[in-house]
Design a protein around this motif. Structure first.
Motif, short mmCIF file in Angstrom:
data_model
loop_
_atom_site.label_atom_id
_atom_site.label_comp_id
_atom_site.label_asym_id
_atom_site.label_seq_id
_atom_site.Cartn_x
_atom_site.Cartn_y
_atom_site.Cartn_z
N ALA A 1 -8.85 -31.05 66.35
CA ALA A 1 -10.03 -31.24 65.87
C ALA A 1 -10.42 -32.99 66.21
O ALA A 1 -11.27 -33.08 66.47
CB ALA A 1 -10.10 -30.78 64.52
N VAL B 1 -13.63 -34.51 68.39
CA VAL B 1 -14.23 -35.35 67.68
C VAL B 1 -13.88 -36.56 68.35
O VAL B 1 -15.31 -37.55 68.85
CB VAL B 1 -13.91 -35.42 66.62
CG1 VAL B 1 -15.37 -36.83 65.60
CG2 VAL B 1 -14.23 -34.17 65.65
N LEU C 1 -22.32 -32.69 64.91
CA LEU C 1 -20.83 -32.69 64.68
C LEU C 1 -21.11 -31.76 62.74
O LEU C 1 -21.58 -32.36 61.99
CB LEU C 1 -20.15 -34.20 64.29
CG LEU C 1 -18.93 -34.15 63.23
CD1 LEU C 1 -17.84 -33.26 64.32
CD2 LEU C 1 -18.41 -35.42 62.96
N GLN D 1 -13.86 -30.38 55.42
CA GLN D 1 -12.53 -30.25 56.51
C GLN D 1 -13.07 -31.33 57.35
O GLN D 1 -11.91 -31.10 58.46
CB GLN D 1 -13.94 -29.29 57.43
CG GLN D 1 -14.10 -28.03 56.94
CD GLN D 1 -13.27 -26.99 56.45
OE1 GLN D 1 -12.35 -27.41 55.45
NE2 GLN D 1 -12.74 -25.79 56.76
N LYS E 1 -14.86 -34.26 58.73
CA LYS E 1 -15.70 -34.66 59.75
C LYS E 1 -15.92 -35.94 59.38
O LYS E 1 -16.18 -36.55 60.53
CB LYS E 1 -16.91 -34.07 59.70
CG LYS E 1 -16.89 -32.46 59.40
CD LYS E 1 -18.27 -32.11 59.31
CE LYS E 1 -19.44 -31.68 58.07
NZ LYS E 1 -18.24 -31.59 57.20
N ALA F 1 -12.84 -37.69 60.89
CA ALA F 1 -12.81 -38.14 61.73
C ALA F 1 -13.85 -38.52 62.67
O ALA F 1 -13.71 -39.72 64.15
CB ALA F 1 -12.68 -36.63 62.57
N GLU G 1 -20.35 -30.18 68.51
CA GLU G 1 -18.93 -29.83 67.23
C GLU G 1 -18.86 -29.70 66.46
O GLU G 1 -18.80 -30.24 65.19
CB GLU G 1 -18.26 -31.00 67.86
CG GLU G 1 -16.76 -31.92 67.74
CD GLU G 1 -16.22 -31.01 68.46
OE1 GLU G 1 -15.05 -31.37 68.26
OE2 GLU G 1 -16.04 -31.66 70.19
N VAL H 1 -16.31 -29.04 63.52
CA VAL H 1 -14.47 -29.31 62.77
C VAL H 1 -14.27 -28.17 61.45
O VAL H 1 -15.02 -28.21 61.01
CB VAL H 1 -14.38 -30.49 62.08
CG1 VAL H 1 -13.55 -30.90 60.99
CG2 VAL H 1 -15.08 -32.09 63.05
#
Length: 391
Positions: free
Chosen positions: A164, A168, A184, A190, A192, A195, A312, A314
């Motif tokens: 993941a 990203v 995103l 999670q 995000k 990342a 995207e 995640v």
């Protein structure tokens, strides 16, 4: 050492620079200061090589085959009848040191497909890619937190280079290269933000990244003002709406990355305003819209949603990857049995990285100062109870 010496000679060296180097190479700050004094005295700018056990490339590859399980690696080394098998503590210490130094661990590596392919935005942007991370295998990497400004919740934690995170990274690099709009999204906790922070830190020109901080349901004038602040327009923004928007468009002609977190807070008129700015043919700034539920907010404005280059997601960690990922996230999990990790994920973790980070924080606090503390089921139950109440 060369960079530190140059900063010291320029009068710009600070403790945080020494601390970042110490954490990266796995030594104390005092050691780095000693190296610096030796470099000044002898002119030798390379850090001294520390003697001791080293993990060979063959043993490192075997570690990848066993999924990063150090205990299983030692069992296999002992079964192979090698000349000398290090103790479990030594093996853990050296592997942890190598990971912190940025040594990549490939798990389940896939073969590289030969033949022509589309240009890689990461390569085009000149990013520092860890060897092998584009093969589809799982790569773990400790990032220099003080330099990359990646937030961490637990001392000793490290950025985990999961699939993941890599995805990203590529999405942000692609958007920065072509000046696109990306979304995103994913459930809260999670990973995000981590990342995204990591991906932004790896861009070749991180100074061009601008962040937009919005409140809940901002009006168009409020959004116009925070955009001007992010673009450092300050008081130069005209009072009239038309002239102010033209000033924003002129600022957006530069190749930059504008990051708007918590995009789900934006109402329809504010999203329509963004669509108008990014519809302008002269706009060359990439826009990253992030947040839990941001995809639903954007879908309510079809004209803006149609401009999104990449959606995207995640996702949460799958149960089969939790044990390996958490062992890379913090050394505390390296000696926890896989059955206990599965139990925690079923009862509390549920593949949510933020929950796992909070749980790790509780466990590190409990074992702090205990030289032989072992994370067992009873300790895990107590930590889980602090997060979720009695199970």
């Amino acid at each position: 050492m060369r960079r530190l010496l140059e900063r010291q000679q320029a009068g710009e060296l600070a403790t945080r620079h020494v601390r970042a180097v110490a954490e990266t190479v796995g030594v104390s700050e005092r050691t780095v200061w000693r190296w610096l004094e030796q470099a000044k005295a002898t002119g030798q700018v390379e850090a001294p090589v520390r003697q001791g056990y080293a993990v060979s490339d063959e043993v490192w590859a075997l570690l990848g085959e066993v999924g990063g399980n150090v205990a299983e690696l030692r069992r296999r080394l002992a079964a192979a009848g090698g000349a000398s098998v290090p103790s479990a503590s030594t093996l853990h210490r050296v592997i942890r040191r190598d990971r912190r130094a940025g040594r990549a661990l490939l798990v389940g590596r896939e073969p590289v497909v030969a033949g022509p392919s589309r240009p890689d935005p990461l390569h085009e942007l000149g990013l520092n890619v860890v060897a092998g991370q584009g093969t589809g295998g799982q790569v773990f990497l400790r990032e220099q937190k003080h330099l990359a400004q990646v937030p961490v919740l637990v001392p000793g934690a490290q950025v985990v280079h999961t699939s993941a995170v890599r995805s990203v990274l590529r999405t942000v690099a692609h958007a920065a290269a072509v000046g696109a709009v990306v979304c995103l999204y994913g459930d809260a906790g999670q990973g995000k933000t981590v990342a995204l922070q990591y991906a932004l830190s790896q861009l070749p020109h991180p100074a061009r990244v601008r962040r937009v901080h919005v409140g809940v349901h901002p009006t168009v004038p409020e959004l116009r003002r925070v955009l001007a602040d992010a673009l450092e327009l300050g008081r130069r923004l005209p009072r009239g709406a038309g002239e102010a928007d033209l000033t924003l468009v002129n600022a957006l002609r530069q190749p930059r990355v504008l990051v708007l977190d918590e995009a789900q807070r934006l109402p329809g008129p504010a999203l329509e305003f963004l669509r108008g700015l990014w519809d302008h043919p002269d706009t060359d700034t990439a826009l990253v819209l992030a947040g839990a539920g941001s995809e639903r907010a954007l879908r309510r404005v079809p004209a803006l949603a149609s401009r999104v280059l990449t959606w995207e997601l995640v996702p949460r960690l799958s149960q089969r990857e939790v044990a390996t990922v958490m062992a890379a996230f913090h050394p505390l999990w390296e000696e926890v049995s896989e059955d206990d990790v599965v139990w925690v994920d079923e009862h509390v973790g549920h593949g949510n990285f933020r929950t796992w980070a909070k749980l790790t924080s509780h466990l590190t606090a409990e074992i702090y100062g205990k030289s032989r503390a072992v994370v067992d089921r009873r300790m895990l139950e107590r930590a889980c109870a602090r997060l979720m109440g009695p199970l």
